[in-house]
Design an enzyme around this catalytic site. Sequence first.
Site, PDB file in Angstrom:
ATOM      1  N   MET A  56      -2.501 -27.746  14.255  1.00 51.02           N
ATOM      2  CA  MET A  56      -1.310 -27.075  13.746  1.00 51.02           C
ATOM      3  C   MET A  56      -1.191 -25.640  14.227  1.00 51.02           C
ATOM      4  O   MET A  56      -0.111 -25.072  14.219  1.00 51.02           O
ATOM      5  CB  MET A  56      -1.302 -27.102  12.214  1.00 51.02           C
ATOM      6  CG  MET A  56      -1.147 -28.495  11.638  1.00 51.02           C
ATOM      7  SD  MET A  56      -1.028 -28.478   9.835  1.00 51.02           S
ATOM      8  CE  MET A  56      -2.591 -27.761   9.369  1.00 51.02           C
ATOM      9  N   ASP A 167      -3.208 -32.429   0.777  1.00 50.12           N
ATOM     10  CA  ASP A 167      -4.207 -32.544   1.844  1.00 50.12           C
ATOM     11  C   ASP A 167      -5.582 -32.089   1.354  1.00 50.12           C
ATOM     12  O   ASP A 167      -6.245 -31.278   1.995  1.00 50.12           O
ATOM     13  CB  ASP A 167      -3.775 -31.738   3.070  1.00 50.12           C
ATOM     14  CG  ASP A 167      -4.526 -32.139   4.336  1.00 50.12           C
ATOM     15  OD1 ASP A 167      -5.097 -33.243   4.363  1.00 50.12           O
ATOM     16  OD2 ASP A 167      -4.533 -31.353   5.292  1.00 50.12           O
TER      17      ASP A 167
END
Length: 332
Positions: A56, A167
């Site tokens: 990311m 997450d």
Amino acid sequence: MNTIAVNSSYLLMCLNMLLCYALLGEQLEGLSMEKKLTGTQLGAFTVGKLIGDGGMGSVYLATHPERSDPLAIKVLLPQYAEDSEFRARFIREGQVLSELSHPNIIPVYFFGEDRGLLYFVMRYVSGKSLYELLLSRRFTPIAAWQILKPVAEALDYAHERSIIHRDIKPANILIEVQRVDGKLHNQVFLADFGLSKVLTWTALTTTGVSVGTPQYMSPEQVMDYPLTPASDVYSLAVVVYEMLLGRLPFYAKKPDQLAFRHIDTPPPAPSALHPEFPKPLEAVLLRALLKEPERRYQRAGDFAQAYAEAARQVGRERCAMQYYVGEPRHIR
């Protein structure tokens, strides 16, 4: 066996997309290394040494002229800033998430954009992740409790504010050794609240795929069903299972196969893997890992409390033992 009812064609589509997304993440993992930001400015922050890199974006040390505390800055890959809707949502959600204030949540101080890069600034934690610790040590039920309790408290705080983490995994749980009143103390932090909601939104609108880590995703997250605090409870239970046994509940060669396991395969009972595993703790873990979210503990604190009560029932001597079995032989 009770499982979540699904439409098979829709499920196959979702899982194939999940696989593609995972492969894309692997391809992107090294891209942020190409452009080092060390020594440059992002807003009022000076970017320091690169300390982490992933699919990311990258994490750097950072400084601010008016702050003396250690800072870290996470810079997302440039393609995220190219989506105007994502950019607006990133800032909007960032304003909400930056208001989170809990001793077990890494504080986020600022969200922003500069020169086409989205970034957020947070407290720098000088410690190891639970992921790193799992590579080098084994956990007793007592040691696992020392991680479970603060993470559950952090989740309850966030859930009360309608924020689902999405997450939970060992890499997002950090442990820093601090000195308190002259004594060393392990301070546990839950990380990456700042990305969970906004990245989930952009993935769903662009690829139809949920953001998360397949090893730890709840069945409803795999299926793109609405998430509740019980979804985070499931992921936290997978982490506790891994701490106690040294292995995950499910394994598969591909992300889509692993996702199927969460949906339709019961997790192995800990006592089937280690005959001496305490039954009261097993019952707590298996309830937290039920397929139907409404049958799990509805609060992370409820899960932690049930774990503590089971541990008291088991007794300190057995809770100080290890029940490590390690990964299945075909995985090693």
